[in-house]
Scaffold this motif. Structure first.
Motif, PDB file in Angstrom:
ATOM      1  N   ALA A   1       0.244  20.846  16.204  1.00  0.00           N
ATOM      2  CA  ALA A   1      -0.731  21.319  15.212  1.00  0.00           C
ATOM      3  C   ALA A   1      -2.067  20.597  15.383  1.00  0.00           C
ATOM      4  CB  ALA A   1      -0.186  21.098  13.803  1.00  0.00           C
TER       5      ALA A   1
ATOM      6  N   ILE B   1      -4.339  28.682  19.575  1.00  0.00           N
ATOM      7  CA  ILE B   1      -3.273  28.428  18.584  1.00  0.00           C
ATOM      8  C   ILE B   1      -2.006  29.222  18.852  1.00  0.00           C
ATOM      9  CG2 ILE B   1      -5.012  27.899  16.827  1.00  0.00           C
ATOM     10  CD1 ILE B   1      -4.226  30.573  15.481  1.00  0.00           C
TER      11      ILE B   1
ATOM     12  N   MET C   1       1.669  28.188  17.379  1.00  0.00           N
ATOM     13  CA  MET C   1       2.296  29.161  16.464  1.00  0.00           C
ATOM     14  C   MET C   1       3.679  29.556  16.970  1.00  0.00           C
ATOM     15  SD  MET C   1       0.247  30.151  13.845  1.00  0.00           S
ATOM     16  CE  MET C   1       0.325  31.884  13.514  1.00  0.00           C
TER      17      MET C   1
ATOM     18  N   TYR D   1       5.999  26.781  16.239  1.00  0.00           N
ATOM     19  CA  TYR D   1       6.340  26.739  14.806  1.00  0.00           C
ATOM     20  C   TYR D   1       7.463  27.733  14.485  1.00  0.00           C
ATOM     21  CZ  TYR D   1       5.848  27.585   9.787  1.00  0.00           C
ATOM     22  OH  TYR D   1       6.100  27.752   8.454  1.00  0.00           O
TER      23      TYR D   1
ATOM     24  N   GLU E   1       0.235  33.900  10.003  1.00  0.00           N
ATOM     25  CA  GLU E   1      -0.034  33.532   8.616  1.00  0.00           C
ATOM     26  C   GLU E   1      -1.541  33.581   8.349  1.00  0.00           C
ATOM     27  OE1 GLU E   1       1.944  32.122  10.628  1.00  0.00           O
ATOM     28  OE2 GLU E   1       3.913  32.116   9.684  1.00  0.00           O
TER      29      GLU E   1
ATOM     30  N   LEU F   1      -3.514  30.247   8.120  1.00  0.00           N
ATOM     31  CA  LEU F   1      -3.747  29.557   9.394  1.00  0.00           C
ATOM     32  C   LEU F   1      -4.913  30.186  10.146  1.00  0.00           C
ATOM     33  CD1 LEU F   1      -0.083  28.934  10.652  1.00  0.00           C
ATOM     34  CD2 LEU F   1      -1.626  27.333   9.516  1.00  0.00           C
TER      35      LEU F   1
ATOM     36  N   ALA G   1      -8.334  28.360  11.199  1.00  0.00           N
ATOM     37  CA  ALA G   1      -8.772  28.414  12.593  1.00  0.00           C
ATOM     38  C   ALA G   1     -10.195  28.956  12.695  1.00  0.00           C
ATOM     39  CB  ALA G   1      -7.821  29.283  13.415  1.00  0.00           C
TER      40      ALA G   1
END
Length: 747
Positions: free
Chosen positions: A13, A279, A283, A286, A314, A317, A321
Motif C-alpha cells: 500500500a 495501484i 489492489m 489486497y 473500491e 481508493l 489515488a
C-alpha cells in the motif's frame, strides 16, 4: 508467520502511493508538453485543466486492468505465497526504475515497465516451481505464462513507435502546407472547420479511450456502439458551430480551446487507464489476501484462481489515488525535468542541446540530408519554392531578456500533437491493441517536429541523438524491468521477511539518494556558480558583465588547482576525480558562452561592434585557463590512478609553495572583479614576472635533483609537466587581466 503477509500488504500500500508519485512525475510529459510548449494558455490554467482530467479519470476508472491479475501470468498455476512474492518484487522494481528515469529526465512507459516486471517475476517464480517438480521441464513454462499476450505487447510497442512518428510527421506537414507559420489569417477563415475536425477527434478520443475502461461506460454503450459514424458527424457539426461562435464572440483563436480540451482528454485517459500501472498490483494483492484469509488454507497451498474473476475497484481508493496524482502533478520537480526533455527536443528555435551526438545520429542525419537532396532534384523547381515558402518562419523581435517568453512551438503544432495522439490511441483501443500512451505522444511530438523543420542543420544531430537515447531507454526499461523484478523475486523467495525488509530499506535509501542528486542538479542549473551569458548590447555593458564571469572562473580555478595538488600529495583519487569533473563543467560552460557569440554579435548596437572583439578575446583566454587546468587535473589523476610512485616530499613542498603564491594572486584578482576595482589590475600585472621566476627556480631545483637523487622517470615527467602548465596557466590569466584592463581604460 501469517502476519508477514499482512505486513507485506501494508508495504504494498505504501509502495502504491510512492509509485503514484514517481509514475505521475514520468507520465505528466504525455499530456502537459503540448500546452506548455505552445504557451497557448497560462501555466496555472494548464495545471488546473490537467488536474481536473487526472482526478475525473481516476475517480471514474475501473482501477483494475486485467494485466495485473491474469494478463501476463496464469493465476491458477501459483499459490498465494508465490503471488505475494511476485507482487512485492514488481512494486519495488517499478518504483526504483521509474524514479531512475525521472532523475535522468527521460520519459519512459509505465505500462511497459509494469508488464515486463510482472513477466520477469512470474517467469522466475515459474522456473523455481518447475525446478522443484520432477515431472516438469522448461518446456512447461508456457503453462504458467501468457506468452501470446506478452508477444502482442512487444509487437505493439515496436509498431506504435513507427506509426506514431510517421503519422505525426505526415499530418503536421500537410497542416503546415495549408496554414503556414503565418496562420493567424487562415485560422480566421478556416478556423471553424479546423476546430470542428480537431475537437471531434479529441471528443471521440475522450469517450473511446478515456471512458471506455470505466464502469460508467455501460451508460453510453448502447448510444455509441454501432452508431459511431452518426456520433462523429453530429460531433463535427456541433464543434464546427461552436468554433465559429467562439471566434466571433470572443475574438480569440479556436486553437486555444483545442489545446485546452486536448490536454484534458489526454490527462483523463492517462489516469483512467494507466492508474492500474501504479495501484493495480497492490489492489490485486489486497483481493488475494482477502480470499486467502477467508479460506483458512495454508499460504503455500491456496491456489490463486480467484484472480481469474473480475473484481470492482473500491471508490474510496480511486478517490485517494486521484488526489495523490493531482498533488504530485503540482509539486513534483522531476515532472518538470521530464517535460523539459521532450520540449527541448521538439522546440522550433535554437538553444542549449541536452544530448551529445553519436555515431548513429550522425549517420541518420547524413542519410536524411542526402535523401532530401535527392527528392529535391525530382520535384520541379517551382514546386520546391512554393513548398519552402509555406515553411518560412515569422521573425519575432523581442528584447534579449524576454526571449524566454517565446513558445517552443506554435499552436498549430500543439493542436496536431494532441489530435493525432488522441486519434491513434482511440483507434488502438477500439481494435484492442496494446499501446503505450508515452510512446505514442512522444513519437507524435518528434514526428511533428521533423515535419515542421525544427531539426535544422544546426540542431538535427543533437535532436536525433536525443530521440535515439529516449527510444534506447524504452528498450532498456523492458530489459531491466524483466531482469530486476526476476532477481528480486528470487531474493525474496530465498530470504522471505528479512529479504523484504532489506530490499525496502535499500529502496528508500536509493529514492532519497536520487532525490538529493536531482535537487543538486537543478540547483546547479539555477544557482549562482555558473557562467552567465552576456545580455548587454553595448561595449560598456559587455565589459561590466564579463567581470562577473572572470571572477567566477578565477575563483573556481583557485579551488580546482589547490584541490588537485592536495589530491596528488595525498594520493586521493576521489579528490582528483572531483577536480576533473569541476574542470569539465567549467569547460562546458565556456563552450556554451562561445556558442552564444553569433547571437551576441547580431544583437550589438552599431556603435558597439568592437565589443564583440573584446568578448571573443576574453573567451579565448578563459578557454586557455580551462585547458591548462584540464591538463593538470588529468595528468595528476592518471599518475595516481596508475599507482605510480608518489611525489617526493621536496616536490610536494615546492608545489605547495607555488600553490600558495598562486592562491594569493587569484584571491586578489577575485576581489578586484567582485568589487569592480579595475584600477588595481595594474598592480597584479606587475607580479607576473615575479611568479614566472619563482616557477623557473623550482624547475632548476628539479633538474639538479634529477641528476643526483631522482629515481622515478614518471615523477620527473609529471613534476615538470605541472610546472610548465602552471606557467601557461599564469600566462593565460595575466593576458586576460591585461586585455580587460586595456579595454576598460578605452571606455
Amino acid at each position: 508467520m501469517d502476519n508477514i503477509y499482512l505486513l507485506m500488504l501494508v508495504a504494498l500500500a505504501v509502495l502504491a502511493i510512492a509509485d503514484l508519485v514517481v509514475g505521475v512525475s514520468n507520465d505528466a510529459v504525455n499530456f502537459l508538453n503540448s500546452a506548455i510548449g505552445s504557451k497557448a494558455i497560462s501555466f496555472k490554467t494548464i495545471m488546473i485543466v490537467a488536474s481536473l482530467g487526472i482526478f475525473i479519470g481516476a475517480v471514474f476508472s475501473s482501477g483494475m486492468m486485467e494485466v495485473a491479475r491474469k494478463g501476463i501470468f496464469v493465476p491458477g498455476q501459483f499459490y498465494f505465497e508465490e503471488i505475494m512474492i511476485i507482487f512485492m518484487a514488481v512494486m519495488i522494481t517499478d518504483i526504483l526504475l521509474l524514479d531512475f528515469f525521472n532523475t535522468l529526465g527521460m520519459p519512459t512507459s509505465t505500462t511497459v515497465s509494469i508488464v515486463f516486471e510482472l513477466l520477469g517475476a512470474a517467469v522466475v517464480m515459474a522456473l523455481i516451481k518447475i525446478g522443484a517438480n520432477n515431472t516438469e521441464t522448461w518446456g512447461d513454462l508456457g503453462n504458467y505464462i501468457n506468452t501470446a499476450k506478452a508477444t502482442e505487447i512487444i509487437l505493439g510497442i515496436l509498431l506504435s513507435v513507427v506509426i506514431a512518428f510517421t503519422i505525426g510527421a505526415l499530418v503536421q506537414w500537410i497542416s503546415r502546407v495549408v496554414f503556414t507559420f503565418h496562420y493567424e489569417k487562415k485560422i480566421k477563415n478556416f478556423g471553424a472547420l479546423f476546430g470542428g475536425v480537431a475537437l471531434t477527434a479529441i471528443g471521440y478520443f475522450i469517450f473511446m479511450k478515456g471512458l471506455k475502461g470505466t464502469p460508467y461506460y455501460g451508460d453510453f454503450k448502447e448510444l455509441i456502439e454501432g452508431n459511431e459514424l452518426i456520433y462523429i458527424l453530429a460531433s463535427f457539426v456541433f464543434w464546427t458551430l461552436f468554433s465559429f461562435l467562439f471566434m466571433k464572440i470572443f475574438k480569440k483563436s479556436i486553437l486555444i480551446i483545442v489545446i485546452a480540451i486536448g490536454t484534458f482528454g489526454l490527462a483523463l485517459a492517462f489516469s483512467g487507464n494507466d492508474l492500474v500501472n501504479f495501484i493495480g498490483v497492490p489492489m490485486a494483492a489486497y483481493h488475494s489476501y482477502e480470499a486467502w484469509a477467508a479460506s483458512g488454507e495454508a499460504a503455500s497451498a491456496f491456489s490463486m484462481n480467484i484472480l481469474e474473476t473480475k473484481v470492482p475497484a473500491e471508490p474510496i481508493l480511486l478517490f485517494i489515488a486521484g488526489g495523490v496524482m493531482v498533488i504530485t502533478l503540482w509539486f513534483s520537480k522531476k515532472a518538470r525535468t521530464v517535460a523539459d526533455t521532450e520540449i527541448g527536443l521538439s522546440r522550433q528555435g535554437e538553444g542549449h542541446e541536452k544530448f551529445q551526438p553519436n555515431m548513429l545520429s550522425r549517420a541518420v542525419v547524413r542519410g536524411s540530408t542526402r535523401l532530401s537532396q535527392a527528392l529535391g532534384l525530382v520535384l520541379p523547381t517551382k514546386t520546391r519554392e512554393n513548398i519552402n515558402a509555406r515553411f518560412e518562419k515569422p521573425v519575432v523581435e523581442l528584447p534579449k531578456h524576454k526571449t524566454y517568453e517565446l513558445p517552443a512551438f506554435d499552436m498549430i503544432r500543439a493542436s496536431i500533437n494532441l489530435v493525432v495522439a488522441g486519434v491513434l490511441i482511440s483507434i488502438a483501443t477500439s481494435m484492442k491493441l496494446p499501446l503505450s500512451t508515452t510512446y505514442v505522444t512522444f513519437m507524435v511530438a518528434m514526428g511533428t517536429s521533423l515535419a515542421d523543420r525544427a531539426w535544422g542543420r544546426e540542431s538535427a544531430v543533437y535532436r536525433v541523438a536525443g530521440v535515439i537515447n529516449v527510444i534506447g531507454g524504452w528498450f532498456f526499461t523492458a530489459f531491466s524491468a524483466f531482469v530486476a523484478a526476476g532477481t528480486l523475486a528470487y531474493i525474496i523467495y530465498l530470504g522471505k521477511g528479512v529479504a523484504i525488509a532489506v530490499l525496502l530499506l535499500l529502496a528508500v535509501l536509493l529514492l532519497v539518494r536520487n532525490y538529493i542528486s536531482h535537487k543538486k542538479k537543478r540547483d546547479s542549473i539555477v544557482g549562482k556558480d555558473g557562467l552567465k551569458k552576456t545580455e548587454s548590447n553595448t561595449v560598456q555593458g559587455i565589459i561590466q558583465e564579463s567581470a562577473d564571469n572572470i571572477a567566477n572562473v578565477v575563483s573556481r580555478t583557485n579551488k580546482i588547482y589547490s584541490d588537485t595538488l592536495r589530491g596528488l600529495a595525498k594520493q586521493d583519487t576521489s579528490k582528483l576525480k572531483k577536480s576533473k569533473k569541476g574542470v569539465k563543467k567549467l569547460n562546458d560552460e565556456i563552450d556554451e558562452l562561445r556558442d552564444n557569440i553569433f547571437y551576441l554579435i547580431r544583437d550589438l548596437d552599431d556603435k558597439s561592434v568592437r565589443g564583440s572583439n573584446f568578448y571573443i578575446i576574453i573567451l579565448g583566454y578563459l578557454q586557455d585557463v580551462a585547458q591548462s587546468l584540464e591538463y593538470i587535473s588529468k595528468a595528476s589523476y592518471k599518475h595516481v590512478n596508475n599507482n605510480h610512485k608518489a611525489l617526493r616530499f621536496n616536490q610536494i613542498k615546492d608545489l605547495q609553495e607555488i600553490d600558495q603564491s598562486l592562491e594569493d594572486l587569484l584571491a586578489e584578482i577575485e576581489v578586484i572583479f567582485n568589487n569592480k576595482e579595475i584600477q588595481r589590475i595594474e598592480g597584479v600585472l606587475d607580479k607576473k614576472q615575479q611568479l614566472f621566476e619563482y616557477v623557473s627556480e623550482k624547475i632548476e631545483k628539479q633538474i639538479a635533483r634529477t641528476r643526483t637523487e631522482e629515481s622515478s622517470p614518471k615523477n620527473t615527467t609529471l613534476y615538470f609537466s605541472l610546472l610548465l602548465e602552471t606557467k601557461d596557466l599564469v600566462t593565460a590569466i595575466m593576458n586576460l587581466m591585461e586585455e580587460y584592463y586595456m579595454s576598460y581604460k578605452k571606455q
